[in-house]
Design a protein around this motif. Structure first.
Motif, PDB file in Angstrom:
ATOM      1  N   ALA A 213      -0.130  23.145 153.093  1.00 44.02           N
ATOM      2  CA  ALA A 213       0.855  23.019 152.013  1.00 44.02           C
ATOM      3  C   ALA A 213       0.697  21.720 151.219  1.00 44.02           C
ATOM      4  CB  ALA A 213       2.268  23.109 152.585  1.00 44.02           C
ATOM      5  N   GLY A 214       0.147  20.670 151.840  1.00 43.85           N
ATOM      6  CA  GLY A 214      -0.044  19.419 151.115  1.00 43.85           C
ATOM      7  C   GLY A 214       0.648  18.252 151.791  1.00 43.85           C
ATOM      8  N   GLY A 215       0.821  17.168 151.031  1.00 43.20           N
ATOM      9  CA  GLY A 215       1.450  15.960 151.551  1.00 43.20           C
ATOM     10  C   GLY A 215       2.934  16.130 151.772  1.00 43.20           C
ATOM     11  N   PHE A 216       3.582  15.028 152.164  1.00 46.12           N
ATOM     12  CA  PHE A 216       4.978  15.132 152.595  1.00 46.12           C
ATOM     13  C   PHE A 216       5.888  15.701 151.508  1.00 46.12           C
ATOM     14  CE2 PHE A 216       9.259  13.445 153.315  1.00 46.12           C
ATOM     15  CZ  PHE A 216       9.498  13.978 154.565  1.00 46.12           C
ATOM     16  N   VAL A 217       5.813  15.155 150.299  1.00 44.61           N
ATOM     17  CA  VAL A 217       6.721  15.616 149.246  1.00 44.61           C
ATOM     18  C   VAL A 217       6.300  16.986 148.725  1.00 44.61           C
ATOM     19  CG1 VAL A 217       7.632  15.145 146.951  1.00 44.61           C
ATOM     20  CG2 VAL A 217       7.394  13.274 148.584  1.00 44.61           C
ATOM     21  N   GLY A 218       5.048  17.107 148.276  1.00 39.23           N
ATOM     22  CA  GLY A 218       4.590  18.387 147.725  1.00 39.23           C
ATOM     23  C   GLY A 218       4.627  19.502 148.741  1.00 39.23           C
ATOM     24  N   GLY A 219       4.192  19.205 149.962  1.00 33.85           N
ATOM     25  CA  GLY A 219       4.174  20.227 151.006  1.00 33.85           C
ATOM     26  C   GLY A 219       5.561  20.659 151.426  1.00 33.85           C
ATOM     27  N   THR A 220       6.503  19.706 151.426  1.00 34.48           N
ATOM     28  CA  THR A 220       7.887  20.053 151.758  1.00 34.48           C
ATOM     29  C   THR A 220       8.470  21.003 150.727  1.00 34.48           C
ATOM     30  OG1 THR A 220       8.318  17.993 152.957  1.00 34.48           O
ATOM     31  CG2 THR A 220      10.222  19.113 151.998  1.00 34.48           C
ATOM     32  N   VAL A 221       8.246  20.692 149.448  1.00 34.79           N
ATOM     33  CA  VAL A 221       8.771  21.556 148.384  1.00 34.79           C
ATOM     34  C   VAL A 221       8.150  22.945 148.476  1.00 34.79           C
ATOM     35  CG1 VAL A 221       8.856  21.918 145.887  1.00 34.79           C
ATOM     36  CG2 VAL A 221       9.276  19.642 146.838  1.00 34.79           C
ATOM     37  N   LYS A 222       6.827  22.978 148.608  1.00 34.02           N
ATOM     38  CA  LYS A 222       6.115  24.264 148.669  1.00 34.02           C
ATOM     39  C   LYS A 222       6.572  25.089 149.874  1.00 34.02           C
ATOM     40  CE  LYS A 222       1.268  25.700 148.146  1.00 34.02           C
ATOM     41  NZ  LYS A 222      -0.118  25.173 148.133  1.00 34.02           N
ATOM     42  N   SER A 223       6.697  24.451 151.019  1.00 32.37           N
ATOM     43  CA  SER A 223       7.122  25.152 152.232  1.00 32.37           C
ATOM     44  C   SER A 223       8.566  25.625 152.124  1.00 32.37           C
ATOM     45  CB  SER A 223       6.968  24.235 153.448  1.00 32.37           C
ATOM     46  OG  SER A 223       5.618  23.897 153.654  1.00 32.37           O
ATOM     47  N   ALA A 224       9.421  24.778 151.547  1.00 30.87           N
ATOM     48  CA  ALA A 224      10.828  25.159 151.412  1.00 30.87           C
ATOM     49  C   ALA A 224      10.977  26.388 150.523  1.00 30.87           C
ATOM     50  CB  ALA A 224      11.636  23.995 150.854  1.00 30.87           C
ATOM     51  N   ILE A 225      10.179  26.451 149.450  1.00 28.70           N
ATOM     52  CA  ILE A 225      10.243  27.621 148.572  1.00 28.70           C
ATOM     53  C   ILE A 225       9.745  28.860 149.298  1.00 28.70           C
ATOM     54  CG2 ILE A 225       9.328  28.683 146.469  1.00 28.70           C
ATOM     55  CD1 ILE A 225       9.207  25.819 145.290  1.00 28.70           C
ATOM     56  N   GLY A 226       8.558  28.753 149.923  1.00 27.15           N
ATOM     57  CA  GLY A 226       7.959  29.922 150.566  1.00 27.15           C
ATOM     58  C   GLY A 226       8.701  30.364 151.812  1.00 27.15           C
ATOM     59  N   ILE A 227       8.849  29.452 152.766  1.00 28.12           N
ATOM     60  CA  ILE A 227       9.542  29.785 154.010  1.00 28.12           C
ATOM     61  C   ILE A 227      11.006  30.102 153.732  1.00 28.12           C
ATOM     62  CG2 ILE A 227      10.286  28.879 156.251  1.00 28.12           C
ATOM     63  CD1 ILE A 227       7.703  27.209 156.301  1.00 28.12           C
ATOM     64  N   GLY A 228      11.612  29.300 152.862  1.00 32.37           N
ATOM     65  CA  GLY A 228      13.034  29.499 152.568  1.00 32.37           C
ATOM     66  C   GLY A 228      13.328  30.837 151.934  1.00 32.37           C
ATOM     67  N   SER A 229      12.468  31.271 151.015  1.00 35.06           N
ATOM     68  CA  SER A 229      12.721  32.558 150.360  1.00 35.06           C
ATOM     69  C   SER A 229      12.598  33.712 151.349  1.00 35.06           C
ATOM     70  CB  SER A 229      11.769  32.754 149.173  1.00 35.06           C
ATOM     71  OG  SER A 229      10.429  32.825 149.603  1.00 35.06           O
ATOM     72  N   LEU A 230      11.660  33.608 152.289  1.00 39.91           N
ATOM     73  CA  LEU A 230      11.506  34.657 153.299  1.00 39.91           C
ATOM     74  C   LEU A 230      12.694  34.672 154.257  1.00 39.91           C
ATOM     75  CD1 LEU A 230       7.696  34.182 154.000  1.00 39.91           C
ATOM     76  CD2 LEU A 230       8.761  36.275 153.124  1.00 39.91           C
ATOM     77  N   LEU A 231      13.094  33.496 154.727  1.00 45.29           N
ATOM     78  CA  LEU A 231      14.244  33.429 155.634  1.00 45.29           C
ATOM     79  C   LEU A 231      15.506  33.945 154.959  1.00 45.29           C
ATOM     80  CD1 LEU A 231      13.617  29.936 157.262  1.00 45.29           C
ATOM     81  CD2 LEU A 231      13.462  32.141 158.425  1.00 45.29           C
ATOM     82  N   TRP A 232      15.675  33.607 153.681  1.00 45.17           N
ATOM     83  CA  TRP A 232      16.838  34.060 152.926  1.00 45.17           C
ATOM     84  C   TRP A 232      16.852  35.589 152.847  1.00 45.17           C
ATOM     85  CZ3 TRP A 232      18.398  31.129 147.828  1.00 45.17           C
ATOM     86  CH2 TRP A 232      19.717  31.459 147.494  1.00 45.17           C
ATOM     87  N   ALA A 233      15.658  36.183 152.798  1.00 46.65           N
ATOM     88  CA  ALA A 233      15.546  37.645 152.777  1.00 46.65           C
ATOM     89  C   ALA A 233      15.642  38.241 154.178  1.00 46.65           C
ATOM     90  CB  ALA A 233      14.229  38.052 152.123  1.00 46.65           C
ATOM     91  N   GLY A 234      15.855  37.399 155.185  1.00 43.22           N
ATOM     92  CA  GLY A 234      16.006  37.887 156.552  1.00 43.22           C
ATOM     93  C   GLY A 234      14.714  38.026 157.312  1.00 43.22           C
ATOM     94  N   ILE A 235      13.609  37.547 156.751  1.00 44.43           N
ATOM     95  CA  ILE A 235      12.287  37.678 157.366  1.00 44.43           C
ATOM     96  C   ILE A 235      11.911  36.375 158.053  1.00 44.43           C
ATOM     97  CG2 ILE A 235       9.822  38.028 156.912  1.00 44.43           C
ATOM     98  CD1 ILE A 235      10.691  39.742 154.479  1.00 44.43           C
ATOM     99  N   GLY A 236      11.511  36.458 159.320  1.00 41.68           N
ATOM    100  CA  GLY A 236      11.014  35.287 160.022  1.00 41.68           C
ATOM    101  C   GLY A 236      11.767  34.991 161.288  1.00 41.68           C
ATOM    102  N   ASP A 237      11.002  34.683 162.363  1.00 48.08           N
ATOM    103  CA  ASP A 237      11.594  34.419 163.669  1.00 48.08           C
ATOM    104  C   ASP A 237      11.241  33.045 164.221  1.00 48.08           C
ATOM    105  OD1 ASP A 237      12.685  37.241 164.214  1.00 48.08           O
ATOM    106  OD2 ASP A 237      10.609  37.612 163.667  1.00 48.08           O
ATOM    107  N   THR A 238      10.188  32.457 163.699  1.00 47.76           N
ATOM    108  CA  THR A 238       9.782  31.119 164.092  1.00 47.76           C
ATOM    109  C   THR A 238       9.011  30.526 162.922  1.00 47.76           C
ATOM    110  OG1 THR A 238       8.677  29.795 165.807  1.00 47.76           O
ATOM    111  CG2 THR A 238       7.657  31.905 165.238  1.00 47.76           C
ATOM    112  N   ILE A 239       9.117  29.205 162.717  1.00 44.94           N
ATOM    113  CA  ILE A 239       8.497  28.608 161.536  1.00 44.94           C
ATOM    114  C   ILE A 239       7.714  27.361 161.909  1.00 44.94           C
ATOM    115  CG2 ILE A 239      10.364  29.469 160.066  1.00 44.94           C
ATOM    116  CD1 ILE A 239      11.370  26.559 159.830  1.00 44.94           C
ATOM    117  N   ARG A 240       6.679  27.089 161.120  1.00 45.31           N
ATOM    118  CA  ARG A 240       5.968  25.815 161.196  1.00 45.31           C
ATOM    119  C   ARG A 240       5.740  25.332 159.765  1.00 45.31           C
ATOM    120  NH1 ARG A 240       0.188  23.700 161.816  1.00 45.31           N
ATOM    121  NH2 ARG A 240       0.595  21.464 161.788  1.00 45.31           N
ATOM    122  N   VAL A 241       6.220  24.145 159.463  1.00 46.55           N
ATOM    123  CA  VAL A 241       6.004  23.527 158.159  1.00 46.55           C
ATOM    124  C   VAL A 241       4.715  22.721 158.250  1.00 46.55           C
ATOM    125  CG1 VAL A 241       6.918  21.938 156.439  1.00 46.55           C
ATOM    126  CG2 VAL A 241       8.469  23.430 157.703  1.00 46.55           C
TER     127      VAL A 241
END
Length: 374
Positions: A213-241
């Motif tokens: 995903a990238g460095g701390f700031v860019g990777g955090t934003v990218k991961s939050a969008i991707g992982i967050g959108s899936l979790l919000w849709a109810g998809i996902g049981d374990t995560i790694r940023v």
């Protein structure tokens, strides 16, 4: 029964539950947070020290890379020392998977596309069965099988899903069902689309991540969008940023994603303003110091830190503890949403830390009393 705040509801995808060591993944188990060590696994002391820091940050499961026989030799000591399940990350050398299973790994992460022949995959399955290991199928856009790249021309959601289904079939054909699957990509659009497609075709737990995903700031934003959108849709049981940052930072970001969605609660949730000329104290530096000094708090609670009275009282009404900036270095403290007392600039940070620690102790005592009465 309908929720009083239906706009916050997440309808979680129903997956079957597996066990990774003593940690449940999938089903109605909490969404777990993972990270991966970056020390040489062969250096057991350094790896254990890093695992300790991740445990303090709240990690549920930790993955360690096992690229050579020295790493799997150290794994036994690492597994004994860790307080959380250890996943052995295996690439190319299937014998490392066999050694890791024997050394006590709770799960084997394999990318079947680069581990070799079907026979070698079968040997890994047998070792997992014999040792009570789970398996994570790790499909990655950067290491798709050549035949799928030829078929689709490039990594695409259909290619990632087909790879996952091919390898799920191998495990199922060998009567192995203690597995979870990831279909990761550095392109968050690709990863999200692949997870969405796969979620509708299988019932196994899904491990979410936006890889590289990238460095701390860019990777955090990218991961939050991707992982967050899936979790919000109810998809996902374990995560790694996946960040180019220390693993304990990955854990903290993972929890922040889950806390933002109301999926998991751990430690202090800080509500703070971006600051402006109205601020009665230095909000940015105050929040930085508070976040650093409150990392040891594990009890879920909320703290609002706002620089002035425009939104400060309103936010404080919704949090356990609040501070709102006032004039002449005198600031209002709120407890359980109600104005309680003032504090001066010089004592503010120490004072808030003490209040949070006291509140945490009260919550823990009440919880212990409740559990004792059951």
């Amino acid at each position: 029964m309908s929720s009083i705040r239906p706009w916050r509801d997440i309808d979680r995808r129903q997956s079957r539950r597996i066990m990774v060591g003593n940690v449940a993944v999938g089903g109605d188990a909490p969404v777990t947070v993972q990270t991966m060590t970056n020390t040489p696994t062969s250096d057991a002391r350094a790896t254990i020290d890093q695992i300790r820091r991740c445990e303090e940050a709240g990690v549920d499961i930790i993955r360690v890379s096992c690229p050579d026989v020295e790493s799997t030799a150290a794994l036994r000591q690492i597994v004994r020392a860790a307080n959380v399940p250890i996943v052995a990350d295996i690439h190319f050398h299937y014998k490392r998977a066999l050694e890791a299973a024997d050394a006590g790994a709770a799960c084997l992460r394999i990318n079947p596309g680069n581990i070799g022949s079907a026979e070698r995959v079968r040997e890994v399955i047998s070792a997992a069965k014999a040792n009570g290991c789970a398996i994570r199928i790790g499909v990655n856009a950067g290491s798709l099988e050549k035949d799928l790249l030829e078929k689709y021309g490039e990594p695409c959601p259909e290619a990632l899903v087909e790879s996952a289904l091919d390898h799920i079939r191998i495990l199922e054909d060998h009567d192995f069902r203690e597995y979870k699957v990831a279909v990761k990509a550095s392109d968050l659009f690709l990863a999200v689309a692949a997870y969405q497609q796969l979620a509708g075709q299988v019932d196994c737990p899904l491990h979410l991540g936006i890889t590289e995903a990238g460095g701390f700031v860019g990777g955090t934003v990218k991961s939050a969008i991707g992982i967050g959108s899936l979790l919000w849709a109810g998809i996902g049981d374990t995560i790694r940023v996946s960040l180019s940052a220390e693993p304990e930072e990955e854990v903290r970001v993972g929890y922040e994603i889950l806390k933002s969605l109301g999926i998991r609660s751990r430690g202090v949730r800080v509500v703070s303003c971006p600051s402006c000329a109205r601020q009665g104290f230095d909000v940015i530096r105050t929040v930085e110091k508070l976040e650093e000094r409150l990392q040891h708090i594990r009890t879920p609670m909320s703290l609002s830190v706002l620089g002035c009275v425009v939104n400060g009282p309103g936010e404080a009404r919704e949090t356990d503890i609040g501070i709102t900036g006032g004039g002449q270095g005198k600031h209002m403290v709120y407890l359980s949403g109600v104005t309680d007392h003032h504090v001066q600039d010089a004592e503010m940070i120490d004072h808030i830390v003490r209040l949070v620690e006291q509140k945490a102790a009260e919550i823990e005592a009440a919880q212990a009393a409740f559990e004792a009465a059951e």
